[in-house]
Scaffold this motif. Sequence first.
Motif, short mmCIF file in Angstrom:
data_model
loop_
_atom_site.label_atom_id
_atom_site.label_comp_id
_atom_site.label_asym_id
_atom_site.label_seq_id
_atom_site.Cartn_x
_atom_site.Cartn_y
_atom_site.Cartn_z
N LEU A 25 -14.92 -42.67 -62.71
CA LEU A 25 -13.71 -42.82 -61.92
C LEU A 25 -13.66 -44.17 -61.21
O LEU A 25 -12.61 -44.82 -61.16
CB LEU A 25 -13.61 -41.69 -60.90
CG LEU A 25 -13.31 -40.30 -61.47
CD1 LEU A 25 -13.35 -39.25 -60.38
CD2 LEU A 25 -11.96 -40.31 -62.16
N VAL A 26 -14.79 -44.61 -60.67
CA VAL A 26 -14.82 -45.91 -60.01
C VAL A 26 -14.62 -47.03 -61.02
O VAL A 26 -13.88 -47.99 -60.77
CB VAL A 26 -16.14 -46.09 -59.22
CG1 VAL A 26 -16.29 -47.50 -58.70
CG2 VAL A 26 -16.20 -45.11 -58.07
N TYR A 48 -8.95 -56.42 -54.42
CA TYR A 48 -9.32 -55.01 -54.26
C TYR A 48 -10.28 -54.58 -55.37
O TYR A 48 -11.23 -53.84 -55.12
CB TYR A 48 -8.09 -54.11 -54.29
CG TYR A 48 -7.12 -54.31 -53.15
CD1 TYR A 48 -7.55 -54.76 -51.91
CD2 TYR A 48 -5.77 -54.05 -53.31
CE1 TYR A 48 -6.67 -54.95 -50.87
CE2 TYR A 48 -4.88 -54.23 -52.27
CZ TYR A 48 -5.34 -54.68 -51.05
OH TYR A 48 -4.46 -54.86 -50.03
N ALA A 49 -10.00 -55.02 -56.59
CA ALA A 49 -10.87 -54.66 -57.71
C ALA A 49 -12.27 -55.24 -57.52
O ALA A 49 -13.28 -54.57 -57.77
CB ALA A 49 -10.27 -55.15 -59.03
N LEU A 97 -14.11 -53.25 -54.78
CA LEU A 97 -14.58 -51.97 -55.30
C LEU A 97 -15.78 -52.15 -56.22
O LEU A 97 -16.73 -51.37 -56.18
CB LEU A 97 -13.44 -51.26 -56.03
CG LEU A 97 -13.65 -49.81 -56.42
CD1 LEU A 97 -13.95 -48.96 -55.20
CD2 LEU A 97 -12.43 -49.28 -57.14
N ALA A 136 -12.99 -46.81 -63.84
CA ALA A 136 -11.58 -46.77 -64.23
C ALA A 136 -10.69 -47.38 -63.15
O ALA A 136 -9.73 -48.09 -63.45
CB ALA A 136 -11.15 -45.33 -64.52
N GLY A 137 -11.01 -47.13 -61.89
CA GLY A 137 -10.26 -47.73 -60.79
C GLY A 137 -10.37 -49.25 -60.79
O GLY A 137 -9.38 -49.96 -60.59
N VAL A 138 -11.58 -49.76 -61.01
CA VAL A 138 -11.78 -51.21 -61.08
C VAL A 138 -10.99 -51.79 -62.26
O VAL A 138 -10.35 -52.84 -62.13
CB VAL A 138 -13.28 -51.55 -61.19
CG1 VAL A 138 -13.49 -53.01 -61.52
CG2 VAL A 138 -14.00 -51.20 -59.91
N ILE A 186 -8.27 -50.54 -63.77
CA ILE A 186 -6.82 -50.47 -63.54
C ILE A 186 -6.38 -51.52 -62.52
O ILE A 186 -5.38 -52.21 -62.71
CB ILE A 186 -6.43 -49.05 -63.09
CG1 ILE A 186 -6.58 -48.08 -64.27
CG2 ILE A 186 -5.00 -49.02 -62.56
CD1 ILE A 186 -6.44 -46.64 -63.89
N LEU A 187 -7.13 -51.66 -61.43
CA LEU A 187 -6.78 -52.68 -60.43
C LEU A 187 -6.89 -54.08 -61.01
O LEU A 187 -6.05 -54.94 -60.75
CB LEU A 187 -7.68 -52.55 -59.20
CG LEU A 187 -7.38 -51.40 -58.26
CD1 LEU A 187 -8.47 -51.28 -57.21
CD2 LEU A 187 -6.04 -51.59 -57.60
N THR A 212 -3.96 -54.65 -63.52
CA THR A 212 -2.71 -54.83 -62.78
C THR A 212 -2.67 -56.20 -62.11
O THR A 212 -1.63 -56.88 -62.12
CB THR A 212 -2.54 -53.72 -61.74
OG1 THR A 212 -2.63 -52.45 -62.39
CG2 THR A 212 -1.22 -53.84 -61.02
#
Length: 116
Positions: free
Chosen positions: A6-7, A39-40, A43, A9-11, A13-14, A17
């Motif tokens: 999840l982390v 932010y990426a 994280l 995937a968050g990195v 996606i950020l 984007t």
Amino acid sequence: MTLEFLVAAGVAILGATGIYLVLRSRTFPVILGLAFLSYAINLFLFAMGRLQIDRPPLFDKAAETYADPLPQALVLTAIVIAFGMTALVVILSLRTFLESGTDDVDGRPNPEGPPS
């Protein structure tokens, strides 16, 4: 699904984007893209310290493992640097808009002239 996935995937996606917005032709999306990239990175730096739950932040002889405080310090430093960088880019883009009359990244002057 694990916490690490999840982390990651968050990195991803950020980061995606942020890169997409940085490549736009207007200054406001570029500023938002730089914020998403910061932010990426924050994280990612935070996840470098191994994602552990219910562990003490400092070394204790009674504890089996502990959370690494270095990534947390790096993230705090990166937040301050990103805030200063964002403020500088906002001021530069505002100055460019006031002088050229357009918010295009290429900086070509507007045929109608600067705004009054």
